[in-house]
Motif scaffolding. Structure first.
Motif, PDB file in Angstrom:
ATOM      1  N   VAL A   1       0.885  -1.160   0.000  1.00  0.00           N
ATOM      2  CA  VAL A   1       0.000   0.000   0.000  1.00  0.00           C
ATOM      3  C   VAL A   1       0.916   1.201   0.000  1.00  0.00           C
ATOM      4  O   VAL A   1       1.762   1.350   0.884  1.00  0.00           O
ATOM      5  N   GLY A   2       0.779   2.038  -1.019  1.00  0.00           N
ATOM      6  CA  GLY A   2       1.662   3.189  -1.126  1.00  0.00           C
ATOM      7  C   GLY A   2       1.111   4.208  -2.101  1.00  0.00           C
ATOM      8  O   GLY A   2      -0.025   4.094  -2.573  1.00  0.00           O
ATOM      9  N   ASN A   3       1.948   5.199  -2.388  1.00  0.00           N
ATOM     10  CA  ASN A   3       1.558   6.298  -3.265  1.00  0.00           C
ATOM     11  C   ASN A   3       2.432   6.319  -4.515  1.00  0.00           C
ATOM     12  O   ASN A   3       3.633   6.073  -4.438  1.00  0.00           O
TER      13      ASN A   3
ATOM     14  N   LEU B   1       5.956   2.967  -6.989  1.00  0.00           N
ATOM     15  CA  LEU B   1       5.130   3.077  -5.795  1.00  0.00           C
ATOM     16  C   LEU B   1       6.026   3.269  -4.580  1.00  0.00           C
ATOM     17  O   LEU B   1       6.967   2.498  -4.374  1.00  0.00           O
TER      18      LEU B   1
ATOM     19  N   THR C   1       6.527   3.284  -0.553  1.00  0.00           N
ATOM     20  CA  THR C   1       6.032   2.868   0.762  1.00  0.00           C
ATOM     21  C   THR C   1       6.984   3.448   1.800  1.00  0.00           C
ATOM     22  O   THR C   1       8.181   3.561   1.553  1.00  0.00           O
TER      23      THR C   1
ATOM     24  N   THR D   1      11.743   5.657   3.039  1.00  0.00           N
ATOM     25  CA  THR D   1      10.903   5.372   1.883  1.00  0.00           C
ATOM     26  C   THR D   1      11.582   4.362   0.977  1.00  0.00           C
ATOM     27  O   THR D   1      12.750   4.495   0.647  1.00  0.00           O
TER      28      THR D   1
ATOM     29  N   LYS E   1      -1.527   9.272  -6.029  1.00  0.00           N
ATOM     30  CA  LYS E   1      -2.647   8.375  -5.782  1.00  0.00           C
ATOM     31  C   LYS E   1      -2.206   7.216  -4.912  1.00  0.00           C
ATOM     32  O   LYS E   1      -1.162   6.623  -5.120  1.00  0.00           O
ATOM     33  N   GLN E   2      -3.018   6.898  -3.907  1.00  0.00           N
ATOM     34  CA  GLN E   2      -2.724   5.775  -3.032  1.00  0.00           C
ATOM     35  C   GLN E   2      -3.389   4.520  -3.598  1.00  0.00           C
ATOM     36  O   GLN E   2      -4.565   4.558  -3.983  1.00  0.00           O
TER      37      GLN E   2
ATOM     38  N   TYR F   1      -3.520  -0.053  -3.390  1.00  0.00           N
ATOM     39  CA  TYR F   1      -3.216  -1.354  -2.801  1.00  0.00           C
ATOM     40  C   TYR F   1      -2.847  -2.267  -3.958  1.00  0.00           C
ATOM     41  O   TYR F   1      -3.578  -2.347  -4.945  1.00  0.00           O
TER      42      TYR F   1
ATOM     43  N   GLY G   1      -7.185   9.323  -1.250  1.00  0.00           N
ATOM     44  CA  GLY G   1      -5.955  10.055  -1.008  1.00  0.00           C
ATOM     45  C   GLY G   1      -5.094  10.217  -2.230  1.00  0.00           C
ATOM     46  O   GLY G   1      -4.829   9.274  -2.954  1.00  0.00           O
ATOM     47  N   GLY G   2      -4.716  11.448  -2.468  1.00  0.00           N
ATOM     48  CA  GLY G   2      -3.762  11.772  -3.524  1.00  0.00           C
ATOM     49  C   GLY G   2      -4.297  11.573  -4.917  1.00  0.00           C
ATOM     50  O   GLY G   2      -5.263  10.879  -5.149  1.00  0.00           O
TER      51      GLY G   2
ATOM     52  N   GLU H   1     -12.727  12.516  -5.319  1.00  0.00           N
ATOM     53  CA  GLU H   1     -12.448  11.134  -4.950  1.00  0.00           C
ATOM     54  C   GLU H   1     -13.400  10.160  -5.641  1.00  0.00           C
ATOM     55  O   GLU H   1     -13.063   9.035  -5.886  1.00  0.00           O
TER      56      GLU H   1
END
Length: 147
Positions: free
Chosen positions: A10-12, A33, A35, A51, A74-75, A77, A111-112, A119
């Protein structure tokens, strides 16, 4: 018992996904991505963020359906398998390696990112990807993997 090769992240996104197409017509979208892991520095006692960057590859319908939603910040999964590719560098002649996550399941999170800043921009419209369920998840397949 067999073996397991599974990554869950899970990250951006660090920047917008880049989409290409193989000569056989298979779509590929790639993105980095980030994390972040928070840890306490043993010398100073202060908290530090570390990071890690992961290269993620979407193949086929996922790449077609989601590329426009995979924008910087953007976040997401991601579930997938870890693969390492190698090639010979044409300028130096050295063997190079790249480790990436071949995405099998992806879910857009809040998020993001987002081109419109809304959203709810992803779901419900006529452009909603046909292989997406109500949860926003897709399953991947190994059809026509180009490597």
């Amino acid at each position: 018992m067999g073996s397991v090769n599974k990554a869950i992240l899970v990250g951006n996104l660090g920047k917008d996904a880049e989409k290409t197409t193989t000569p056989s017509g298979v779509s590929i979208a790639r993105f980095n991505l980030a994390t972040t892991h928070r840890r306490k520095n043993s010398a100073t006692g202060e908290w530090e963020d570390r990071t890690e960057w992961h290269r993620v590859t979407l193949i086929g319908k996922q790449a077609d359906s989601l590329q426009r939603y995979l924008v910087k910040g953007k976040q997401v999964y991601v579930e997938g398998r870890i693969e390492t590719r190698s090639w010979d560098d044409k300028t130096t002649g050295q063997k190079r390696y790249m480790t990436e996550i071949i995405c099998e399941t992806i879910q857009l999170l809040g998020g993001g990112g987002g081109r419109s800043g809304r959203e709810d921009d992803y779901g419900g419209g006529p452009e909603e990807p046909s292989d997406m369920g109500a949860s926003g998840r897709t399953g991947g397949g190994d059809d026509d993997i180009p490597f």
